[in-house]
Design an enzyme around this catalytic site. Structure first.
Site, PDB file in Angstrom:
ATOM      1  N   PRO A 262       0.851  -1.206   0.000  1.00 55.85           N
ATOM      2  CA  PRO A 262       0.000   0.000   0.000  1.00 55.85           C
ATOM      3  C   PRO A 262       0.877   1.243   0.000  1.00 55.85           C
ATOM      4  CG  PRO A 262       0.034  -1.017   2.182  1.00 55.85           C
ATOM      5  CD  PRO A 262       0.781  -1.942   1.280  1.00 55.85           C
ATOM      6  N   ASP A 438       5.926   2.211   2.027  1.00 57.88           N
ATOM      7  CA  ASP A 438       5.017   1.085   2.244  1.00 57.88           C
ATOM      8  C   ASP A 438       4.308   1.305   3.582  1.00 57.88           C
ATOM      9  OD1 ASP A 438       3.767  -1.340   2.760  1.00 57.88           O
ATOM     10  OD2 ASP A 438       5.437  -2.562   2.022  1.00 57.88           O
ATOM     11  N   HIS A 439       2.992   1.520   3.533  1.00 55.60           N
ATOM     12  CA  HIS A 439       2.261   1.879   4.745  1.00 55.60           C
ATOM     13  C   HIS A 439       2.136   0.706   5.718  1.00 55.60           C
ATOM     14  CE1 HIS A 439       0.310   4.759   7.113  1.00 55.60           C
ATOM     15  NE2 HIS A 439      -0.559   5.247   6.256  1.00 55.60           N
ATOM     16  N   ARG A 440       2.468  -0.493   5.277  1.00 57.26           N
ATOM     17  CA  ARG A 440       2.494  -1.620   6.208  1.00 57.26           C
ATOM     18  C   ARG A 440       3.670  -1.485   7.169  1.00 57.26           C
ATOM     19  NH1 ARG A 440       2.919  -6.536   2.113  1.00 57.26           N
ATOM     20  NH2 ARG A 440       4.590  -5.116   1.438  1.00 57.26           N
TER      21      ARG A 440
END
Length: 468
Positions: A262, A438-440
């Site tokens: 994401p 990467d929003h994770r």
């Protein structure tokens, strides 16, 4: 008693499980005498153009592939005629083990008396001896009194029928299984047309063309099938270019990244006038005479310093093990536009380099990439990347993450613009930074603080003293 031996050299895996390579050019011809480790061909993998050294010393008996051919790993590409013993061991007497030449490849001379690896035996015409596959090359003993012409030796390898053995699960390579998973294809339902029943990308795409896909995969599948040129005949005003080599690898990597991680992109516009003034002073300094210094050099150093306080941007999401892998080193990737497509070679352990060393590494990386000589090793193992879109006059963008990395920074063009400076409007040198992450792995606060610290250093290089 000396006898003539025919050895086939099969295309090796040139790094990271790549399944195919294109023969760019042969450096030898049939009848040429070659030495051990002599360069015999240039091949293009999905990542780079690589020089292929000879694993044998002898005479070239046959070239099995033409320049431009895409060859699967494990298929014979060249046969050599060498001198050996009647025992058929295929070893050069007294030869020592050779050192590996390429990442993922390093053919080893067989030691005298070493048993060959047990392998499948294929059917062959009665007049031709059965060929046994032993690792990357095939040995066919031929009596010295009855030499076999090279063409007759090479012919059965490509034309003889192969008996397919039943397997517990469909045979395929990791990239093919990944493609099938992305498209929602059950490989149990796909018939393999490759060697020994191997399922290829084309088999999966052909299956997609037949329907029977989950609705969620229809849009992605249709796009990939159309990209493969399976649904539309070429028109008179169209030019069709095969998708292969670096372009093919880059496309697959970008799709995998875009549909897996994401992405979040943040922007910061910075007055970099002090950094540009520092750059001018460094260029005039004797200590930096002969070194190529650019805005990218200073920004790269600033990124490496900022990562010390924001290590979450130097990490990887391990889906298989459900772990976050934190890197305690920085392999800094630099996006490079080459005639064959986009590549992202990286500088190993860049965080340990001085500004002088970093300048040298950046110069070498760029020159090597433009020459198309980047090694597979330099294209793997990156931990964070920078792309300099400013050289094209672009101010900002939303860069896609390099697979396996948590962040990528895009540098915009340095422009003279009206800017608020000391409560007045002045003409200043301004740059926009675009950070995708990467929003994770990276929360909004962490990404924002990293970008803020980076901007602070570029707006006032003296602030580095407060961050190290």
């Amino acid at each position: 008693m000396s006898a003539t031996m025919i050895k086939e050299f099969r295309l090796p895996d040139l790094g990271e499980g790549l399944t195919e390579s294109e023969i760019v050019a042969w450096k030898v011809a049939v009848g040429d005498t070659v030495t051990l480790n002599q360069i015999i061909a240039e091949v293009e993998t999905a990542k780079a153009v690589v020089e292929l050294p000879s694993p044998f010393a002898g005479v070239v008996a046959a070239l099995h592939e033409q320049p431009g051919s895409v060859v699967e790993v494990g298929k014979p590409i060249v046969s050599f005629e060498i001198e050996g013993d009647d025992g058929g061991s295929g070893s050069d007497t007294g030869a020592a083990k050779r050192e590996p030449n390429l990442v993922g490849y390093g053919a080893v001379l067989e030691a005298s008396g070493r048993p060959a690896r047990r392998a499948r035996t294929f059917a062959a015409p009665a007049a031709v001896p059965v060929v046994e596959v032993a690792s990357a090359e095939t040995v066919t003993p031929v009596r010295a009194a009855e030499p076999v012409p090279p063409a007759r030796v090479a012919e059965p390898v490509e034309s003889k029928p192969v008996e397919t053995r039943p397997a517990e699960r469909p045979r395929s390579t990791p990239p093919v299984r990944k493609l099938a998973k992305d498209l929602g294809v059950d490989l149990e339902a796909v018939t393999g047309t490759g060697e020994h029943g191997l399922i290829t990308r084309e088999d999966v795409r052909n299956f997609v063309g037949g329907g029977d896909l989950p609705a969620a995969a229809q849009e992605l599948a249709g796009a990939q099938v159309q990209a493969a040129g399976l649904t539309q005949a070429p028109g008179e005003r169209e030019t069709r270019t095969p998708i292969k080599g670096v372009r093919k690898f880059t496309a697959a990597a970008m799709v995998a990244s875009a549909f897996t991680a994401p992405h979040v992109t943040e922007f910061l516009t910075v007055d970099v006038t002090p950094t540009m003034e520092l750059l001018a002073r460094l260029k005039a300094s004797r200590a930096f005479a002969g070194y190529k210094l650019t805005p990218l050099t200073l920004v790269s150093k600033a990124v490496l310093i900022a990562l010390r306080n924001h290590p979450t941007l130097n990490a990887r999401w391990d889906e298989a093990n459900q772990e976050i892998v934190q890197f305690n080193y920085v392999n800094l990737g630099i996006a490079a536009a080459t005639p064959r497509g986009l590549t992202v070679p990286n500088i190993k352990d860049a965080d340990r380099m001085s500004l002088l060393d970093l300048s040298t590494a950046l110069t070498e990386l760029t020159e090597t990439a433009r020459a198309g000589k980047t090694s597979p090793e330099a294209l793997s193992g990156g931990t964070i990347s920078i792309t300099n879109i400013g050289v094209f006059g672009i101010d900002a963008g939303t860069p896609i993450l390099n697979p396996g990395e948590a962040a990528i920074l895009a540098l915009g063009a340095v422009r003279k613009m009206p800017w608020e400076y000391q409560d007045e409007v002045a003409l200043r040198q301004v740059m926009t930074l675009s950070l995708s992450f990467d929003h994770r792995l990276v929360d909004g606060e962490q990404g924002s603080r990293f970008l803020q610290d980076l901007g602070t250093m570029l707006a006032d290089p003296g602030m580095v003293l407060a961050m190290v």
